[in-house]
Enzyme design. Structure first.
Site, short mmCIF file in Angstrom:
data_model
loop_
_atom_site.label_atom_id
_atom_site.label_comp_id
_atom_site.label_asym_id
_atom_site.label_seq_id
_atom_site.Cartn_x
_atom_site.Cartn_y
_atom_site.Cartn_z
N LEU A 94 49.37 -93.67 109.55
CA LEU A 94 48.87 -94.16 110.84
C LEU A 94 49.45 -93.30 111.96
O LEU A 94 50.63 -92.92 111.91
CB LEU A 94 49.27 -95.62 111.03
CG LEU A 94 48.54 -96.58 110.08
CD1 LEU A 94 49.25 -97.93 110.02
CD2 LEU A 94 47.08 -96.76 110.49
N ASN A 127 54.87 -101.86 105.40
CA ASN A 127 54.21 -101.18 104.27
C ASN A 127 54.95 -101.51 102.98
O ASN A 127 56.16 -101.76 102.98
CB ASN A 127 54.26 -99.66 104.49
CG ASN A 127 53.59 -98.89 103.36
OD1 ASN A 127 52.49 -99.24 102.93
ND2 ASN A 127 54.24 -97.85 102.87
N HIS A 162 55.81 -100.00 99.21
CA HIS A 162 55.86 -98.71 98.51
C HIS A 162 56.42 -98.90 97.10
O HIS A 162 57.45 -99.56 96.93
CB HIS A 162 56.71 -97.71 99.30
CG HIS A 162 56.69 -96.36 98.68
ND1 HIS A 162 55.59 -95.53 98.74
CD2 HIS A 162 57.61 -95.70 97.92
CE1 HIS A 162 55.83 -94.43 98.07
NE2 HIS A 162 57.05 -94.50 97.55
N GLY A 219 56.23 -91.22 110.10
CA GLY A 219 56.45 -90.39 108.92
C GLY A 219 55.79 -91.00 107.68
O GLY A 219 55.14 -92.04 107.74
N ASP A 266 56.30 -93.01 104.63
CA ASP A 266 57.20 -93.97 103.98
C ASP A 266 58.64 -93.82 104.47
O ASP A 266 59.59 -93.95 103.70
CB ASP A 266 57.13 -93.79 102.44
CG ASP A 266 55.72 -93.93 101.92
OD1 ASP A 266 55.00 -94.83 102.38
OD2 ASP A 266 55.32 -93.12 101.05
#
Ligand code: GRF
Length: 221
Positions: free
Chosen positions: A102, A116, A118, A152, A154
């Site tokens: 994004l 998020n 991961h 960035g 993750d």
């Protein structure tokens, strides 16, 4: 958090997806309308025709697709998606298998309101193949991370992680099965904690996220 008149407080989630949406399904099954006032108010995808969109439709959750090809560039696509999230009055944006990064124009509209999931123990194995990268590297432990999203890949402040052993005979597929099972427990719990105000973003200049996990979860498994 927003409050719906005459009802209990509602914590509104927008979920961004790109693929199968198994994590979206767990959010729908375990949280939506059931825990901490959480309601999934919108599901947005960058890719048309994905299973995650069918899952949203089956649950009567409004959804929309924002393909990059329909916009001049990533920023204009992200601005259109941000506008839709703002009209849905989302309190939190959850990336559940959303495979695009994004841009700043999107993230600065939702400071510390985008998280998020991961499939690795960050900062190890960021990027699109966290499971395969862990297998190829030969690590003995990997895991799952939920983190705030920054510009960035993750790289944002970590909210919560859970480790998982890697077996000598694991393949990417066998490890993925266990990773997904762990994701399906960890992500709903983190969303519950955020909705209850128990996750404190880091102060300026720090990466330390404080999480108060002292109360039992209301999630029924
Ligand atoms: C998950 O493994 C997540 O960690 C990664 O993408 C996958 C999404 O799976 N970011 P699903 O679409 O929720 O089934």
């Amino acid at each position: 958090m927003s409050v719906r008149e005459g009802c209990s407080p509602v914590f509104r989630l927008a979920v961004l997806v790109s693929g199968s949406g198994s994590n979206l399904q767990v959010i729908i099954d375990r949280l939506h309308g059931k825990v901490a006032g959480i309601e999934v108010v919108a599901v947005f995808s960058n890719a048309p025709g994905v299973l995650a969109l069918e899952r949203a439709e089956r649950a009567d959750i409004p959804s929309a697709v924002f393909p990059l090809e329909d916009h001049d560039d990533r920023e204009s696509r992200d601005l259109a998606m941000a506008a839709a999230i703002e009209s849905a009055k989302a309190d939190l944006v959850v990336l559940a298998g959303y495979m695009h990064t994004l841009t700043r124009v999107f993230l600065e509209r939702f400071p510390h309101r985008v998280i998020n999931l991961h499939p690795a123990l960050l900062p190890s194995f960021p990027g699109t193949d966290g499971i395969g990268d862990a297998i190829r590297y030969g690590v003995k432990f990997t895991g799952v991370t939920v983190h705030f999203v920054d510009e960035g890949t993750d790289s944002g402040p970590i909210i919560r992680q859970e480790p998982l052993p890697v077996h000598d005979d694991d393949t990417a597929a066998s490890l993925a099965t266990r990773i997904h099972a762990l994701e399906h427990r960890l992500l709903p719990r983190v969303i519950e904690l955020v909705a209850l105000g128990r996750v404190t973003p880091p102060p300026q200049g720090s990466r330390l996220v404080r999480v108060d996990d002292s109360q039992p979860s209301q999630i029924q498994w």
